[in-house]
Design a protein around this motif. Structure first.
Motif, PDB file in Angstrom:
ATOM      1  N   THR A 198      33.773  34.239  39.550  1.00 25.13           N
ATOM      2  CA  THR A 198      35.028  33.938  40.245  1.00 25.13           C
ATOM      3  C   THR A 198      35.037  32.493  40.715  1.00 25.13           C
ATOM      4  O   THR A 198      34.132  32.058  41.428  1.00 25.13           O
ATOM      5  CB  THR A 198      35.198  34.854  41.474  1.00 25.13           C
ATOM      6  N   THR A 253      38.925  37.481  41.079  1.00 27.90           N
ATOM      7  CA  THR A 253      38.524  38.086  42.365  1.00 27.90           C
ATOM      8  C   THR A 253      38.622  39.611  42.354  1.00 27.90           C
ATOM      9  O   THR A 253      37.754  40.292  42.896  1.00 27.90           O
ATOM     10  CB  THR A 253      39.413  37.532  43.505  1.00 27.90           C
ATOM     11  N   ARG A 254      39.674  40.150  41.752  1.00 27.09           N
ATOM     12  CA  ARG A 254      39.834  41.610  41.818  1.00 27.09           C
ATOM     13  C   ARG A 254      38.692  42.306  41.090  1.00 27.09           C
ATOM     14  O   ARG A 254      38.241  43.364  41.499  1.00 27.09           O
ATOM     15  CB  ARG A 254      41.182  42.045  41.233  1.00 27.09           C
ATOM     16  N   ILE A 314      49.932  46.030  41.980  1.00 30.11           N
ATOM     17  CA  ILE A 314      48.622  45.389  42.087  1.00 30.11           C
ATOM     18  C   ILE A 314      47.665  46.227  42.929  1.00 30.11           C
ATOM     19  O   ILE A 314      46.446  46.048  42.858  1.00 30.11           O
ATOM     20  CB  ILE A 314      48.760  43.934  42.626  1.00 30.11           C
ATOM     21  N   GLU A 371      41.155  46.437  37.469  1.00 28.98           N
ATOM     22  CA  GLU A 371      40.574  45.276  38.162  1.00 28.98           C
ATOM     23  C   GLU A 371      40.303  44.094  37.236  1.00 28.98           C
ATOM     24  O   GLU A 371      40.040  42.987  37.709  1.00 28.98           O
ATOM     25  CB  GLU A 371      39.306  45.689  38.901  1.00 28.98           C
ATOM     26  N   GLY A 378      43.938  39.873  37.090  1.00 24.14           N
ATOM     27  CA  GLY A 378      44.282  39.030  38.232  1.00 24.14           C
ATOM     28  C   GLY A 378      45.706  38.562  38.022  1.00 24.14           C
ATOM     29  O   GLY A 378      46.085  38.217  36.898  1.00 24.14           O
ATOM     30  N   PRO A 420      46.127  38.302  45.262  1.00 24.31           N
ATOM     31  CA  PRO A 420      45.581  39.620  45.596  1.00 24.31           C
ATOM     32  C   PRO A 420      44.079  39.508  45.869  1.00 24.31           C
ATOM     33  O   PRO A 420      43.358  38.847  45.122  1.00 24.31           O
ATOM     34  CB  PRO A 420      45.832  40.431  44.317  1.00 24.31           C
ATOM     35  N   ILE A 421      43.626  40.102  46.962  1.00 20.37           N
ATOM     36  CA  ILE A 421      42.182  40.093  47.246  1.00 20.37           C
ATOM     37  C   ILE A 421      41.677  41.519  47.458  1.00 20.37           C
ATOM     38  O   ILE A 421      40.744  41.753  48.225  1.00 20.37           O
ATOM     39  CB  ILE A 421      41.814  39.160  48.430  1.00 20.37           C
ATOM     40  N   ASN A 422      42.319  42.474  46.766  1.00 21.06           N
ATOM     41  CA  ASN A 422      41.812  43.847  46.795  1.00 21.06           C
ATOM     42  C   ASN A 422      40.802  44.006  45.648  1.00 21.06           C
ATOM     43  O   ASN A 422      40.379  43.023  45.048  1.00 21.06           O
ATOM     44  CB  ASN A 422      42.985  44.842  46.682  1.00 21.06           C
ATOM     45  N   GLY A 423      40.402  45.216  45.401  1.00 20.41           N
ATOM     46  CA  GLY A 423      39.416  45.430  44.323  1.00 20.41           C
ATOM     47  C   GLY A 423      38.009  45.151  44.815  1.00 20.41           C
ATOM     48  O   GLY A 423      37.621  45.550  45.919  1.00 20.41           O
ATOM     49  N   HIS A 435      36.963  44.197  48.341  1.00 19.63           N
ATOM     50  CA  HIS A 435      37.069  45.241  49.368  1.00 19.63           C
ATOM     51  C   HIS A 435      35.813  46.104  49.442  1.00 19.63           C
ATOM     52  O   HIS A 435      35.602  46.799  50.431  1.00 19.63           O
ATOM     53  CB  HIS A 435      38.264  46.152  49.070  1.00 19.63           C
ATOM     54  N   ASN A 468      44.868  42.682  51.831  1.00 23.29           N
ATOM     55  CA  ASN A 468      45.179  42.860  50.402  1.00 23.29           C
ATOM     56  C   ASN A 468      45.632  41.580  49.726  1.00 23.29           C
ATOM     57  O   ASN A 468      45.543  41.461  48.505  1.00 23.29           O
ATOM     58  CB  ASN A 468      46.258  43.937  50.236  1.00 23.29           C
TER      59      ASN A 468
END
Ligand SMILES: Cc1cc2nc3c(=O)[nH]c(=O)nc-3n(C[C@H](O)[C@H](O)[C@H](O)COP(=O)(O)OP(=O)(O)OC[C@H]3O[C@@H](n4cnc5c(N)ncnc54)[C@H](O)[C@@H]3O)c2cc1C
Length: 456
Positions: A127, A149-150, A232, A237, A240, A353-356, A359, A374
């Motif tokens: 990443t 990132t996800r 999203i 995952e 992105g 998005p910064i989930n996946g 988290h 998220n």
């Protein structure tokens, strides 16, 4: 002994020491954000960790302010200072890949362009950021949000170890096994704890991706953002994707009569099997008519460099940022009200998005605390003319004020402005006191204070 002189420092280091009056000083003092106009006493272009140790010792013993510059992209201009010393790592950009172990070691001044160029031939990546000119160092130490990132977490989630020069001039290795407290703090604590001369990253099998930007009419903003927040949340995952307000640059894939018009864009990166890419992006084609797009298979480094030309060095920058848990209807209304007024072709708003995978890391496992957010929103004001500063800054501030009630108190430190120092505690939530403890241990006199500062 007395206070050391610049000439003594010159004798100690392999790299260059560029002082006021020296040839190249004007270029050496400059950082990426042209709004920052500071005149350090000297810039040390370090060649190795030993040079960094000498420079840190020199700054401490001389009582000078110390700025540390990796890629130089800091919007508040933390990579320079007035009257102090700058450690510039731009000559330390080597990247060594270990394909058998799927790791890479990058020196402290490498950019993501340097990094991706080195890992791509092995079909590996980790990443990094959205553009290739950003420094690996600053981006990773603050978090690291990008296309991957996800799937693979933040850049700092992929760190295995670092070499770091601390305020007392010692060279330490920090990892899960050595100097664990320092390693914990460096992963999110930014430049507060020392100068990282080398980063060891875990790599993942990514070579060519399927993606690129898609442009939609502004009338689709509400529709697109409501679709995006649902989609999203549980999209595969390997995908992105982030929405962006963008004035159309004069690029061949955009109809000529639409150059200069403002659009809502979606920028996507499918890092799964290439043959599945078209299908993975189909929802973005189904949600609304696409006016223009530049989507297809391409090397991952090509996507990473695709927007570099929009962000040349020498623009004026003013940014604001927030973490967001839910993209509520109210938040979307605020974006509908302010996003279409994006004032310059270089300016943009991205909702990352910064989930996946990010988290799945506990909020106290690294200093980066917002593991339940998220999205990370950045309102990135970038424009060429200093004469337009007031109008552009006002757009960023008004937009930020409108979205703040629908956002978390903290924002991503790497996207925050110099006037955001009062939000630092909020940014680290429950991790702040522990960061202060580590700061007291490794930098009790706050030598490293030109950053989003954690005070000892
Ligand atoms: C055009 C642009 C695009 C961006 N895109 C993204 C993105 O996609 N994702 C993202 O997460 N962020 C992004 N950012 C924000 C970026 O993460 C920060 O600006 C980051 O600080 C840049 O790191 P740098 O090394 O280039 O900056 P610098 O100005 O060199 O450094 C910034 C800070 O990091 C510290 N630092 C730098 N090098 C070292 C080192 N070797 N050891 C210790 N401390 C060090 C400095 O002290 C300073 O506080 C972007 C910024 C810009 C301007």
């Amino acid at each position: 002994m007395g206070t050391p002189t610049i000439d003594q420092l010159r004798e100690q280091v392999r790299g260059d020491v560029i002082s006021t009056g020296d040839e190249g000083y004007e270029e050496a003092r400059r950082v990426y954000n042209a709004m920052i106009d500071r005149r350090p006493l000297a810039v040390v272009r370090a060649m190795n960790a030993g040079d960094v140790m000498a420079a840190v010792n020199f700054a401490r013993e001389s009582g000078l302010d110390l700025a540390v510059r990796g890629g130089g992209h800091s919007v508040p201009g933390f990579g320079t200072c007035d009257g102090g010393l700058v450690i510039d790592l731009s000559r330390m950009r080597g990247v060594r890949v270990d394909p058998a172990a799927s790791t890479a070691r990058a020196e402290g001044g490498a950019t993501w362009g340097d990094f991706n160029a080195a890992t791509y031939p092995f079909g590996l990546a980790t990443t990094g950021g959205i553009v290739s000119t950003t420094g690996v160092a600053g981006l990773t130490l603050g978090g690291g949000i990008g296309y991957l990132t996800r799937g693979f977490g933040l850049s700092l989630d992929n760190l295995l170890s670092v070499d770091v020069v601390t305020a007392d001039g010692r060279f330490l290795v920090a990892s899960e096994r050595e100097n664990e407290d320092l390693f914990w703090a460096l992963r999110g604590g930014g430049g507060n704890f020392g100068v990282v001369t080398s980063f060891e990253f875990r790599l993942h099998p990514v070579k060519d991706i399927y993606g690129g930007p898609m442009f939609y009419e502004l009338s689709e903003v509400g529709n697109l953002l409501r679709f995006y927040r649902e989609f999203i949340a549980d999209a595969p995952e390997q995908l992105g994707a982030f929405p962006a307000f963008q004035i159309a640059p004069p690029l061949p894939f955009i109809p000529e009569d639409r150059h200069g018009d403002t659009f809502i864009a979606m920028v996507a990166c499918w890092a799964g099997p290439l043959e599945e890419g078209e299908n993975a992006l189909k929802p973005f084609h189904d949600v609304a008519p696409v006016v223009a797009e530049h989507v297809g298979p391409m090397p991952y480094p090509a996507l990473n460099g695709a927007f570099d030309a929009l962000y040349p060095p020498g623009l004026q920058h003013y940014w604001k940022a927030s973490f967001v848990k839910e993209l509520t209807d109210e938040a979307i209304s605020a974006h509908e009200a302010h996003g279409p007024d994006v004032p310059a072709v270089n300016s943009t708003v991205h909702i990352y998005p910064i989930n996946g995978a990010a988290h799945r890391v506990a909020p106290d496992a690294t200093a980066f605390a917002y593991r339940d957010a998220n999205f990370a929103t950045v309102i990135a004001g970038m424009w060429p003319e200093p004469g337009q500063n007031d109008a552009n800054i006002a757009w960023v501030r008004d937009y930020y004020e409108a979205t703040a009630p629908h956002s978390e108190e903290g924002g991503y430190i790497n996207f925050m402005a110099a006037d955001d120092q009062d939000r630092i505690r909020a940014n680290y939530k429950g991790n702040y006191e522990r960061l202060v403890d580590v700061k007291r241990k490794y930098d009790p006199d706050n030598l490293f204070h030109l950053n989003q500062n954690i005070k000892p």
